[in-house]
Design a protein around this motif. Sequence first.
Motif, PDB file in Angstrom:
ATOM      1  N   GLY A 133      42.746  41.228  36.863  1.00 14.85           N
ATOM      2  CA  GLY A 133      43.394  40.650  38.021  1.00 14.85           C
ATOM      3  C   GLY A 133      43.915  39.331  37.805  1.00 14.85           C
ATOM      4  O   GLY A 133      44.793  38.619  38.402  1.00 14.85           O
ATOM      5  N   ASN A 134      43.589  38.610  36.248  1.00 15.39           N
ATOM      6  CA  ASN A 134      43.840  37.389  36.028  1.00 15.39           C
ATOM      7  C   ASN A 134      43.323  36.173  37.036  1.00 15.39           C
ATOM      8  O   ASN A 134      44.440  35.081  37.406  1.00 15.39           O
ATOM      9  N   VAL A 135      42.319  36.395  37.671  1.00 16.19           N
ATOM     10  CA  VAL A 135      41.884  35.823  38.690  1.00 16.19           C
ATOM     11  C   VAL A 135      40.411  35.200  38.382  1.00 16.19           C
ATOM     12  O   VAL A 135      39.719  35.904  37.672  1.00 16.19           O
ATOM     13  N   ALA A 136      39.907  34.174  39.131  1.00 17.17           N
ATOM     14  CA  ALA A 136      38.324  33.765  38.887  1.00 17.17           C
ATOM     15  C   ALA A 136      38.099  33.019  40.395  1.00 17.17           C
ATOM     16  O   ALA A 136      38.923  32.820  41.064  1.00 17.17           O
ATOM     17  N   ASN A 137      36.809  32.545  40.426  1.00 18.73           N
ATOM     18  CA  ASN A 137      36.279  31.927  41.291  1.00 18.73           C
ATOM     19  C   ASN A 137      36.397  32.475  42.720  1.00 18.73           C
ATOM     20  O   ASN A 137      37.204  32.183  43.703  1.00 18.73           O
ATOM     21  N   PRO A 138      35.944  33.746  42.952  1.00 18.23           N
ATOM     22  CA  PRO A 138      36.074  34.466  44.199  1.00 18.23           C
ATOM     23  C   PRO A 138      35.286  33.869  45.493  1.00 18.23           C
ATOM     24  O   PRO A 138      34.294  33.192  45.093  1.00 18.23           O
ATOM     25  N   HIS A 139      35.999  33.880  46.441  1.00 20.81           N
ATOM     26  CA  HIS A 139      35.376  33.305  47.678  1.00 20.81           C
ATOM     27  C   HIS A 139      35.193  33.977  48.990  1.00 20.81           C
ATOM     28  O   HIS A 139      33.959  34.324  49.226  1.00 20.81           O
TER      29      HIS A 139
END
Length: 474
Positions: A133-139
């Motif tokens: 997903g090319n994402v980080a730091n899930p909230h």
Amino acid sequence: SAKCGACGPGYATPLDAMKGKYSPREEIVYVPCIYRNTGTEKPDYLATVDVDPKSPHYCQVIHRLPMPNLRDELHHSGWNACSSCFGDATKRRNRLILPSLISSRIYVVDVGTDLRAPRMHKIVEPVELFWKGNVANPHTSHCLGSGDILISCLGDPSGNGKGGFILLDGETFEVKGNWEHGEKVPPLNYDFWYQPRHNVMMSTEWGAPKALAGGFNPADIERGHYGRRINVWDWSTHTYVQAIDLGKGSIPLEIRFLHRPDAAEGFVGCALSGAVHRFYKTEKGDWAAEKVIEVPSKKVQGWLLPDMPGLITDILISLDDRFLYFSNWLHGDVRQYDISDTRKPRLVGQVFLGGSITKGGPVAVVEDKELQCQPEPFVIKGKRVPGGPQMIQLSLDGKRLYVTTSLYSGWDKQFYPDLVREGSVMLQIDVDTERGGLKVNKNFLVDFGKEPDGPVLAHEIRYPGGDSTSDIWM
């Protein structure tokens, strides 16, 4: 969960959840406990807390599930299934989703086998989010009517802000990829809420992970590293369609639609501006916002800045859409507003539970538009409570408001060093649901300073049967 034959988890309507025979009083709650930034090299854990006044273990942690890694920073949690799946008898609310704000891991915890002693079910490693997903730091995590789980992420794998979302399969908990479609995404992300009947999802903005990781630097606002927008998404096409600008330095955090599923309005609390905005659908069909509550900053000496905001950090709405609650983490108060008229909220309850402006502390208030004098320190069962009220959770019947005092370990350490040294607490406020009004329950204190491995920072509160901040009705 409702025992109604062919139904799934949760409740048919918000009022069923509030008043139905299948919504008994909460007996236990789940609370993530954080060791990052405390000086104790131990993993974060999920605490099960007994909140049943009839129990011999009332106000005690009765189980701890440690994570297998250090410095995750557990933060918010969500469910594998909730009232959005009410019509699906194949679904059960038996897994708690625990995203880690700093490590970018996602823990899936089995709470179905033994409600009082959760166990680890699956770990989604950070590389899954990075690669797929090319994402980080899930909230924030919300379950969807489709059975999938949607999680907002604060940034990209390099720590830059990015308004992306990740989808988990609700059965296998594999990362399916991004939820959003198209190239256009907001620059920042935080919380979200969806309302399918209006084909909309709203998301908010905290800050870029690399800016907030170590603490708060006011200069980062000027650099554009902190948020100011409500972002509007088309629910069916998953595309970003509109930004509602709430002003520079506002930092809109928790966002809540009214619970009634056909409602086309809700509220968002802005941390730094101390404002609550009502957002709503216009006659044209797009969305707008108006400021309906403002907590004035206090002029102070002996603090980081000459003006101290309330720092509205958490906000929620009772299931009957009658009352709005929020916490001012820095000023130290929790407030209750009657929102029968959503355009004109009316303050009906307020209690002070610590904060940065208490008498005898290092901060002197030199100008205050609300208070005649600085509040007394908050003491309960002989303990002077460090920090201020932060995460809040309301019982289904609306009569009990639970409060914890840790915001995020990096900011706790900066603004409330005593909180990090002594550990946070969980408190309970009795709510007058007829006329409005708040009163601290003096018999209720969970002191996380007395944990076996040393003081810990306790954050968000969840009930096994769902609550007013995790369930969405379709």
